[in-house]
Design an enzyme around this catalytic site. Structure first.
Site, PDB file in Angstrom:
ATOM      1  N   CYS A 130       0.498  -1.252  -0.075  1.00 32.06           N
ATOM      2  CA  CYS A 130       0.269   0.057   0.048  1.00 32.06           C
ATOM      3  C   CYS A 130       0.737   1.384  -0.246  1.00 32.06           C
ATOM      4  O   CYS A 130       1.521   1.727   1.026  1.00 32.06           O
ATOM      5  CB  CYS A 130      -1.268   0.199   1.095  1.00 32.06           C
ATOM      6  SG  CYS A 130      -1.965   1.609   1.554  1.00 32.06           S
ATOM      7  N   CYS A 133      -0.531   3.768   2.285  1.00 33.25           N
ATOM      8  CA  CYS A 133      -0.572   3.507   3.644  1.00 33.25           C
ATOM      9  C   CYS A 133       1.079   4.218   4.130  1.00 33.25           C
ATOM     10  O   CYS A 133       1.485   4.376   4.734  1.00 33.25           O
ATOM     11  CB  CYS A 133      -0.465   2.610   4.019  1.00 33.25           C
ATOM     12  SG  CYS A 133      -2.554   1.796   2.977  1.00 33.25           S
ATOM     13  N   ASP A 134       2.675   3.375   2.948  1.00 33.51           N
ATOM     14  CA  ASP A 134       3.772   3.562   4.237  1.00 33.51           C
ATOM     15  C   ASP A 134       4.109   4.455   2.710  1.00 33.51           C
ATOM     16  O   ASP A 134       5.272   4.486   3.137  1.00 33.51           O
ATOM     17  CB  ASP A 134       4.263   2.352   3.682  1.00 33.51           C
ATOM     18  CG  ASP A 134       3.247   1.311   4.350  1.00 33.51           C
ATOM     19  OD1 ASP A 134       2.433   1.736   5.571  1.00 33.51           O
ATOM     20  OD2 ASP A 134       3.252   0.025   4.166  1.00 33.51           O
TER      21      ASP A 134
END
Ligand code: NAP
Length: 301
Positions: A130, A133-134
């Site tokens: 992701c 997200c990261d």
């Protein structure tokens, strides 16, 4: 006793919930993680009709709030089994059992892993599925994205905004994802296309340090030093809890046509979890509507 239980709070499931409650039905949505499904990780959605541009998270939040404000209920629970009890369906979770008249399976799909040694242990230590997200963890560092679909293209575009360099690795020389997005990536000075190439090895100590890749045509190998690898090679369904009684195809997708009807009367399948050729946000929402109205019709009959 619910009229309709929907399994999965992604786009298909929440769309079904909206249509179910608006038809006057008592609707429960069961979700094992959190609402939104896969679209939550899309940095930008530009192809949902009627919305010029929106982040996946904002889209999912709007959908969730719309369904809840209309009267749908949601519980966080993992479904382990579904069975028929006369005309009732019993949905079994790790905690308890729920009775309902119709079930809509909208379980989506999960990220496909590369299947390489050390992949699982390096999740959070250089391997991610992701980018939204990261991605921020890799600010100023070199990263690779693997895949040739819209997810990989979007991830690569997003990461060029943070990272020193982005290697976009794809096993073919043409992309499954949108042409417009590929053209936009060609303009990025910090992006390198690494095509006709597979990742064959993850090189790591505590964290990922590099990847070894191999050209599928020349068979030449190359080591690319990266701090992060974003795996975006598609999805796999997660439907084993529903079968039996529901029939799955060989890849694990629920066998259902455009009417969203499965082999079991009163159990419907919507969105990415069912057999279909086009898996898009718009088709997931459409499936939600079709499945909910079919469930209402089933309950009425
Ligand atoms: P996808 O379209 O299925 O693409 C997966 C990619 O990974 C393909 O390019 C495939 O290569 C490659 N691949 C598959 N298995 C591999 C393996 N073992 N090793 C190396 N490469 C592998 O998946 P996706 O990009 O996640 O998209 C899923 C669906 O969501 C699609 O319908 C997509 O259009 C949609 N989506 C939409 C949006 C949006 O509307 N904004 C955003 C993201 C995704 P090949 O091409 O060679 O098969």
């Amino acid at each position: 006793m619910y009229d309709i239980i929907i399994i999965g709070a992604g786009t298909a499931g929440l769309s079904a919930a909206i249509y179910g409650v608006r038809a006057g039905k008592k609707v429960l949505v069961l979700e094992s993680a959190s609402y939104g499904g896969q679209i939550v990780t899309s940095p930008e959605v530009e192809n949902y009709p009627g919305i010029k541009k929106i982040s996946g998270f904002e889209f999912a939040t709007n959908l969730y709030e719309q369904a809840m404000e209309l009267g749908a209920e949601i519980e966080i629970a993992r479904v382990t089994q579904i069975r028929k009890d006369g005309v009732q369906k019993i949905v079994v979770t790790e905690e308890k059992e729920y009775a309902c008249r119709a079930v809509i399976l909208a379980s989506g799909a999960k990220n496909r892993p590369l299947g390489l040694a050390k992949e699982q242990e390096l999740i959070g230590k250089g391997i991610s599925y992701c980018a939204t997200c990261d991605g921020a963890f890799y600010k100023g560092k070199p990263v690779a994205v693997n895949g040739g679909g819209n997810t990989a293209l979007e991830d690569a575009a997003f990461l060029t905004g943070y990272c020193e360099k982005v290697y976009l690795i794809h096993r073919r020389d043409s992309f499954r994802g949108e042409h417009k997005q590929v053209e936009a990536l060609r303009q990025k000075a910090n992006l390198e296309f690494v095509l006709d190439t597979n990742i064959v090895k993850l090189i790591a100590d505590e964290r990922l340090k590099a990847i070894e890749v191999q050209n599928t045509k020349t068979k030449e190998t190359r080591v690319i030093e990266v701090s992060g690898l974003f795996v975006a090679i598609g999805q796999m369904p997660e439907n084993s809890a529903f079968s039996p009684p529901v029939q799955l195809d060989q890849a694990g997708y629920i066998i259902a046509g455009e009417d969203c009807k499965t082999n079991v009367d009163g159990i419907f399948a919507a969105g990415d979890c069912r057999t279909k050729t086009v898996r898009q946000l718009a088709t997931a929402a459409a499936d939600g509507a079709v499945a909910a109205l079919a469930a209402c019709e089933y309950i009425r009959a």
